[in-house]
Design a protein around this motif. Structure first.
Motif, short mmCIF file in Angstrom:
data_model
loop_
_atom_site.label_atom_id
_atom_site.label_comp_id
_atom_site.label_asym_id
_atom_site.label_seq_id
_atom_site.Cartn_x
_atom_site.Cartn_y
_atom_site.Cartn_z
N PRO A 430 0.72 -1.20 0.03
CA PRO A 430 0.02 -0.09 0.05
C PRO A 430 0.85 1.18 -0.13
CG PRO A 430 -0.78 -1.58 1.55
CD PRO A 430 0.53 -2.21 1.07
N LEU A 431 0.29 2.05 -0.79
CA LEU A 431 1.24 3.33 -0.85
C LEU A 431 1.50 4.22 0.35
CD1 LEU A 431 2.64 5.17 -3.04
CD2 LEU A 431 0.64 6.39 -3.34
N GLN A 432 0.55 4.06 1.47
CA GLN A 432 0.72 4.67 2.77
C GLN A 432 1.82 3.86 3.50
OE1 GLN A 432 -3.12 3.95 4.34
NE2 GLN A 432 -2.81 1.82 4.95
N ASP A 433 2.40 2.68 3.37
CA ASP A 433 3.19 2.07 3.98
C ASP A 433 4.72 2.82 3.26
OD1 ASP A 433 1.51 0.49 5.12
OD2 ASP A 433 1.96 -1.32 4.13
N VAL A 434 4.47 2.97 2.04
CA VAL A 434 6.08 3.60 1.44
C VAL A 434 6.03 5.10 1.96
CG1 VAL A 434 7.10 3.91 -0.55
CG2 VAL A 434 5.43 2.12 -0.32
N ALA A 435 4.94 5.73 2.28
CA ALA A 435 4.88 7.04 2.48
C ALA A 435 5.95 7.64 3.49
CB ALA A 435 3.45 7.59 3.00
N PRO A 436 6.29 6.87 4.54
CA PRO A 436 7.33 7.52 5.47
C PRO A 436 8.55 7.70 4.68
CG PRO A 436 5.83 5.84 6.64
CD PRO A 436 5.51 5.68 5.26
N PHE A 437 9.03 6.61 3.96
CA PHE A 437 10.31 6.79 3.24
C PHE A 437 10.10 7.99 2.14
CE2 PHE A 437 10.10 2.51 4.95
CZ PHE A 437 11.26 2.49 5.57
N LEU A 438 8.88 7.91 1.57
CA LEU A 438 8.75 8.64 0.14
C LEU A 438 8.84 10.25 0.53
CD1 LEU A 438 8.27 8.12 -2.97
CD2 LEU A 438 5.76 8.51 -2.38
N VAL A 439 8.25 10.44 1.82
CA VAL A 439 8.22 11.82 2.16
C VAL A 439 9.47 12.67 2.35
CG1 VAL A 439 5.85 11.87 3.16
CG2 VAL A 439 7.82 11.51 4.55
N VAL A 440 10.67 11.72 2.63
CA VAL A 440 11.98 12.04 2.92
C VAL A 440 12.47 13.02 1.72
CG1 VAL A 440 14.34 11.44 3.43
CG2 VAL A 440 12.35 10.23 4.36
N PHE A 460 21.42 18.79 10.43
CA PHE A 460 21.54 17.67 11.89
C PHE A 460 20.18 16.72 11.95
CE2 PHE A 460 25.28 19.78 14.09
CZ PHE A 460 26.26 19.51 12.78
N TRP A 461 18.95 17.71 12.04
CA TRP A 461 17.64 17.07 12.29
C TRP A 461 17.34 15.96 11.47
CZ3 TRP A 461 13.84 17.41 8.71
CH2 TRP A 461 13.83 18.37 7.77
N PHE A 462 17.85 15.96 10.06
CA PHE A 462 17.41 14.96 9.21
C PHE A 462 18.12 13.67 9.15
CE2 PHE A 462 17.62 14.17 4.55
CZ PHE A 462 16.28 14.02 4.15
N TRP A 463 18.97 13.62 9.86
CA TRP A 463 20.01 12.14 10.55
C TRP A 463 19.03 10.98 10.61
CZ3 TRP A 463 23.77 9.76 8.77
CH2 TRP A 463 24.57 8.74 9.59
N SER A 464 18.20 11.43 11.53
CA SER A 464 17.19 10.05 11.85
C SER A 464 16.37 9.60 10.59
CB SER A 464 16.12 10.53 12.89
OG SER A 464 15.40 11.55 12.34
N LEU A 465 16.14 10.48 9.76
CA LEU A 465 15.47 9.98 8.62
C LEU A 465 16.30 9.42 7.45
CD1 LEU A 465 12.80 12.76 7.90
CD2 LEU A 465 12.29 10.54 8.91
N GLN A 466 17.44 9.84 7.30
CA GLN A 466 18.57 9.35 6.69
C GLN A 466 18.88 7.95 7.11
OE1 GLN A 466 21.51 12.59 6.93
NE2 GLN A 466 21.29 12.85 4.73
#
Length: 670
Positions: A430-440, A460-466
């Motif tokens: 489902p596209l909503q599962d991919v969304a947390p990675f896609l919004v990066v 710096f704040w972006f490191w967790s998503l990276q």
């Protein structure tokens, strides 16, 4: 009653997971904290970014006004003061400035870890979520703390609420995201690029919008921002415009030179966190691309390329070999395009080419990546391209950027091909599962475009998503090769080792062994305790104390921010630790009414001539010499010892501090 039963059922159903995950994530945070606060007693007090928040919190606790402006940004403009609310409880409970950030640090970092886990567990399951938490927890997790440069906890809080908004189709989740975002921005505007995620998610998923939750969120945001907006209204919003448009505040002098150090993938561009062109080191300007007339586009391209691998460039988070750092960034880049490929699968019916691409043999894809990379590496050769230029020679700026392209372009090309191919071949989700990675993608591209080359902390704040995208890429690659669980666990262990900041922890570990966990009081604290001792003997609750210190930061900020006066930190410690107020509030730090003065010197001595007429040295503590008016009777303390006075009493320096932080026997090697 029903709600309580639901919670109990949820906990019971996930008990096994809770017993596994919670101890692992908490232990990673607590280990980082042990390292972060090792030697807290001996740590020098000089965090000028946090000073104004300590002063503001102390003032608010003593019936002072609500803090309206924060610290000075790199553009010499005032930031929002949200950080003051994170230190306010600690300043109220503790009387030691060395620990003012500790509870807030603990709160935001534990919240960060569990939000990170919950977001990606909901999307891809607990295995991937725990792997992301472990790798992120093994990196330089808590060293940011409450430092006002934007913290991932607010971004992850927003993202979690936005994901619920999409899944549960209720506008009240949007309300939560907006309120968290408002407070996060009030702490620091660095996370502003993440707000652009909101309209993109709405366009893709069309979750409900309701006027009441949005209106209430706006009211809450205005209440949070009211003090700062009130101050800015008296200043034509000059500070806010300065921060938003990345320009120096009016009347603060010229902007920092627009240098771009032409770094390569994974290569560090700073020395001791100072941008190489500003260090003055030999050869520091040899690879600088200047924004000269006619060559602005090369400077812009240099900035864009150099920003692509931020946080992977061997700076704040990674202290590893540049080749390894570049490899980790390459995997992150694959993950970015992999998420794009998984999203494109949902448009396969409209884009028929996608179905054919996913059927190509993997060996052909690898061959295309190899051949394409070699071609790009060969073409992006300054000597080769010089043959096609006028005069057979490339300008310095052009040559430097071409060298960057020589190393960046093959990695980018291969990441695009491999990422899209793996994403298209991955099981459709489902596209909503991919969304947390896609919004990066959204905040990353904005940061790459707008962030200044000299300000790596913008990322710096972006490191967790990276880290999340990096681990996601490795998991998807391994699943394409072999879905062996032990192979994944081994990969997580390797990534955790590679991001582990050993070079930052070794000094802490060595200091722990040599001096115990908490260490010994710094010379600054010894000076303050000595002065308190003298005032106590005289029965005084105030002192007229002047300063002549070597620190330059407050000197640079002083013409703009009156709170950054010479000796502000000493005044703070005197007042919060012992309740002693300094009557000398002069901007320069020296006043004719002083009866005591402190001199910071590279060669402190009781026998050196006094820089002030009528003052004599009475004590030396490290780099600091304490002076007193000659007509004031005192006994010299040449070895910074309180016992040199016949009527001296013991000072432990442990007042109003939780016992665990002083009883160093509680810690190993204490």
């Amino acid at each position: 009653m029903k709600t309580g039963s639901n919670w109990k059922a949820t906990i019971a159903a996930n008990r096994k997971e809770i017993l596994l995950v919670v101890p692992i994530l908490l232990s990673l945070v607590l280990f980082s904290f042990l390292m972060r606060y090792r030697g807290w007693r001996s740590a020098p007090l000089g965090d000028w970014d946090m000073l104004v928040y300590y002063l503001g919190a102390d003032s608010m606790l003593h019936n002072g006004p609500i803090m309206e402006k924060g610290d000075l940004s790199s553009y010499q403009s005032y930031q929002p003061p949200g950080t003051v609310y994170l230190v306010l409880p600690t300043v109220a409970l503790l009387k030691d400035a060395r620990l003012f950030t500790l509870p807030g640090d603990l709160l935001v970092n534990i919240s960060t870890m569990f939000l990170l886990y919950l977001i990606f567990r909901q999307a891809f399951g607990k295995g991937l979520a725990l792997a992301i938490g472990i790798v992120f927890g093994c990196s330089r997790l808590v060293f940011m703390g409450l430092w006002p440069i934007g913290h991932p906890v607010y971004v992850l809080g927003m993202l979690w609420f936005l994901m619920q908004w999409i899944r549960k189709r209720s506008a009240w989740w949007l309300f939560g995201a907006l309120v968290i975002g408002a407070f996060g921005l009030y702490v620091d505007l660095a996370i502003l690029p993440f707000l652009f995620v909101l309209p993109i998610l709405w366009i893709i998923f069309r979750p409900p919008l309701r006027p009441i939750p949005i209106l209430l969120a706006c009211v809450a945001g205005l209440l949070i921002w009211a003090p700062y907006l009130h101050y800015e209204s008296t200043n034509s919003f000059a500070d806010l415009k300065s921060i938003l448009f990345l320009k120096p505040a009016p009347g603060t002098g010229p902007a920092t030179p627009t240098y771009c150090y032409a770094s390569l993938p994974g290569e560090m561009d700073s020395i001791n966190e100072v941008y190489i062109p500003f260090t003055g080191a030999p050869g520091s300007m040899d690879r600088v691309v200047f924004s000269e007339p006619g060559f602005e586009k090369y400077h812009t391209l240099c900035v864009l390329l150099s920003n692509l691998d931020r946080n992977f460039d061997g700076g704040y988070f990674l202290s590893t070999n540049p080749v390894i750092a570049a490899a980790l960034w390459f995997l992150f880049l694959i993950g970015m395009f992999l998420s794009a490929g998984m999203a494109l699968v949902h448009g396969e019916e409209k884009i028929g080419l996608l179905g054919r691409l996913r059927k190509i043999d993997p060996k052909i894809i690898l061959g295309v990546c190899l051949v394409g990379s070699l071609v790009l590496f060969g073409i992006m050769n300054p000597d080769f391209l010089a043959r096609f230029s006028a005069g057979g020679k490339l300008h310095t700026e052009t040559r430097l950027v071409v060298i960057q392209l020589k190393y960046y372009s093959p990695l980018i090309f291969s990441a695009i091909i491999l990422g899209l191919y793996l994403g298209l071949r991955a099981p459709k989700r489902p596209l909503q599962d991919v969304a947390p990675f896609l919004v990066v993608w959204i905040p990353w591209l904005i940061l790459v475009i707008v962030a200044e080359r000299t300000r790596s902390e913008r990322f710096f704040w972006f490191w967790s998503l990276q880290v999340a995208v990096l681990v996601f890429a490795v998991y998807q690659i391994l699943e394409a090769v072999s879905n062996n669980v032990w192979l994944k666990r081994g990969a997580v262990l390797i990534m955790a080792v590679l991001v582990f900041p050993l070079s930052y922890y070794l000094p802490s570990i060595n200091g722990w062994i040599e001096n115990g966990y908490s260490g010994k009081d710094s010379s600054q604290i010894q000076v303050v305790d000595y002065l308190h001792h003298e005032m106590e003997l005289e029965g005084k609750g105030s002192i007229s104390l002047g300063y002549s210190l070597l620190s330059t930061f407050y000197g640079n900020a002083q013409p703009i921010d009156s709170r950054m006066r010479n000796g502000s930190y000493f005044d703070l410690i005197l007042e919060t630790r012992w309740g002693i107020r300094n009557l000398d509030q002069s901007r320069t730090g020296i006043d004719s009414a002083d009866t005591w003065r402190i001199l910071e010197s590279d060669n402190p001595s009781l026998t050196s001539p006094s820089p002030w007429e009528g003052f004599v040295p009475v004590a030396v503590f490290g780099r600091y010499v304490v002076y007193r008016l000659e007509n004031e009777k005192t006994i010299l303390c040449p070895n910074a010892s309180f016992t040199c006075r016949s009527n001296a009493h013991s000072l432990s320096g442990r007042y109003n501090v939780p016992k665990i932080f002083n009883d160093i026997s509680l810690f190993p090697f204490g």
